[in-house]
Design a protein around this motif. Sequence first.
Motif, mmCIF file in Angstrom:
data_model
loop_
_atom_site.group_PDB
_atom_site.id
_atom_site.type_symbol
_atom_site.label_atom_id
_atom_site.label_comp_id
_atom_site.label_asym_id
_atom_site.label_seq_id
_atom_site.Cartn_x
_atom_site.Cartn_y
_atom_site.Cartn_z
ATOM 1 N N ASP A 1 1.128 3.316 2.388
ATOM 2 C CA ASP A 1 1.309 3.577 3.011
ATOM 3 C C ASP A 1 3.021 2.285 4.280
ATOM 4 O O ASP A 1 2.789 1.581 5.560
ATOM 5 C CB ASP A 1 1.041 3.763 4.784
ATOM 6 N N ARG B 1 2.565 -1.107 3.423
ATOM 7 C CA ARG B 1 1.845 -1.904 4.640
ATOM 8 C C ARG B 1 1.895 -3.407 3.263
ATOM 9 O O ARG B 1 0.905 -3.189 2.188
ATOM 10 C CB ARG B 1 0.364 -2.104 4.783
ATOM 11 N N LEU C 1 -4.989 -7.298 5.483
ATOM 12 C CA LEU C 1 -3.209 -7.280 5.723
ATOM 13 C C LEU C 1 -2.861 -8.860 5.570
ATOM 14 O O LEU C 1 -3.059 -9.798 6.359
ATOM 15 C CB LEU C 1 -3.074 -6.857 6.690
ATOM 16 N N THR D 1 0.883 -1.495 0.021
ATOM 17 C CA THR D 1 0.137 0.169 0.368
ATOM 18 C C THR D 1 0.855 1.417 -0.154
ATOM 19 O O THR D 1 2.146 0.947 0.199
ATOM 20 C CB THR D 1 -0.513 0.428 1.102
ATOM 21 N N THR E 1 -4.131 3.951 1.667
ATOM 22 C CA THR E 1 -2.925 3.429 2.879
ATOM 23 C C THR E 1 -4.320 2.503 2.933
ATOM 24 O O THR E 1 -5.418 2.510 3.109
ATOM 25 C CB THR E 1 -3.666 4.786 3.867
ATOM 26 N N TYR E 2 -3.848 1.268 3.705
ATOM 27 C CA TYR E 2 -4.463 0.085 4.735
ATOM 28 C C TYR E 2 -5.400 0.977 5.125
ATOM 29 O O TYR E 2 -7.146 -0.044 4.931
ATOM 30 C CB TYR E 2 -3.586 -0.236 5.837
ATOM 31 N N SER F 1 -0.487 -10.459 7.309
ATOM 32 C CA SER F 1 0.148 -11.103 8.554
ATOM 33 C C SER F 1 -1.599 -11.339 9.557
ATOM 34 O O SER F 1 -1.408 -11.725 9.693
ATOM 35 C CB SER F 1 0.208 -9.323 9.550
ATOM 36 N N VAL G 1 -0.671 -5.821 1.821
ATOM 37 C CA VAL G 1 -1.629 -6.769 1.543
ATOM 38 C C VAL G 1 -1.975 -7.829 0.313
ATOM 39 O O VAL G 1 -1.478 -7.729 -0.001
ATOM 40 C CB VAL G 1 -2.804 -5.432 1.380
#
Length: 340
Positions: A118, A120, A185, A116, A143-144, A187, A122
């Motif tokens: 920012d 992250r 995400l 993303t 952004t996320y 994660s 995804v």
Amino acid sequence: MASNMVKKVLLGGLAAAGAAAWAIAPRRSSDKHRHAVQPVPDVWYAHRGLHDAGSGLNEQYAAESGEYVALARRMAMKAGYGTPEVTGPIAPENSLASFAAACEAGFGIELDIQMTADGRIVVVHDNDLMRVAGDPRRIADLTYDELTRIPLFPSPSKPGDARSAQAGDGEPAQVPQGYYQHVPLFSDVLKVVNGRVPIIVEYKFETNRYWDERDEEFMDLGDALLSAYDGTYVMESFHPGAVAWYRKHRPDVCRGQLAEASSFGNGVLPWAAGSLGFNFLGRPDFVAYDWHGGNLPQVRAARAMGATAVSWTVRSSDEYAICDDWFDRHIFESFVPQYR
């Protein structure tokens, strides 16, 4: 004179064949042994999770996709996502619900990761959200936090839809009400899977023609998440640079080169990629190839030299019957495999 010409032609042909074999050769078995590389697990892989909306759910596959969509919904609800009262999609492609559904059904998972705005990591396939959310904005520009406010396949989308039925305005003001799934995400996806089934992780790039600092950051962040993950996974990419990155930095990870056939008229680079001509950069352990091209000489040659052949994306029992002899593993959607 003629005899010399024939010899030159033969020698030239042998040299060309040798160069081609060198270019498409996979990783050597001795290198696999030295780094204790595990093969691609022998399971069926649900493309973008077991989903009830999204990729492959076209009219062409309607004869079998109804059973597939119903299974995705049952398994997602079994995993705690949605209820029978939800009339819209419960487990759209590349969502937490679709991955949980695949785990419940006992299928492996193939998924796509991007970065993303920012920084992250995804899970999403397309470079923008138009097809899956009716929103034209690019993943790299969001952004996320913004992604969490964009529902995948929002109302009036229905189970079985291949595209989002709503055109978004691109500016969601607040978190939508009611049940919905959004771009997750990576994660969080790894937490949901939690080692229950193997994962094929595709690194997605906006272009495969160059490599820059953002790509390096993407690789570092994606691999950091995988390095901390206590589960079975392999990586793949259309970008030879990503496969080469794993060759250099993580030789212990099973790596794969994604490809599809392309004519010379489409350009030298797409043709060379489809011919597996960049395998020398990453020396992949497996080749993930468009199932239509599984019987092409380059795929047969790579397989004969030790590469595992993985099909994408098989969408019916008829397609499976056609290509099964060409491949060792299969990525599927739109139908429920009976051979697992």
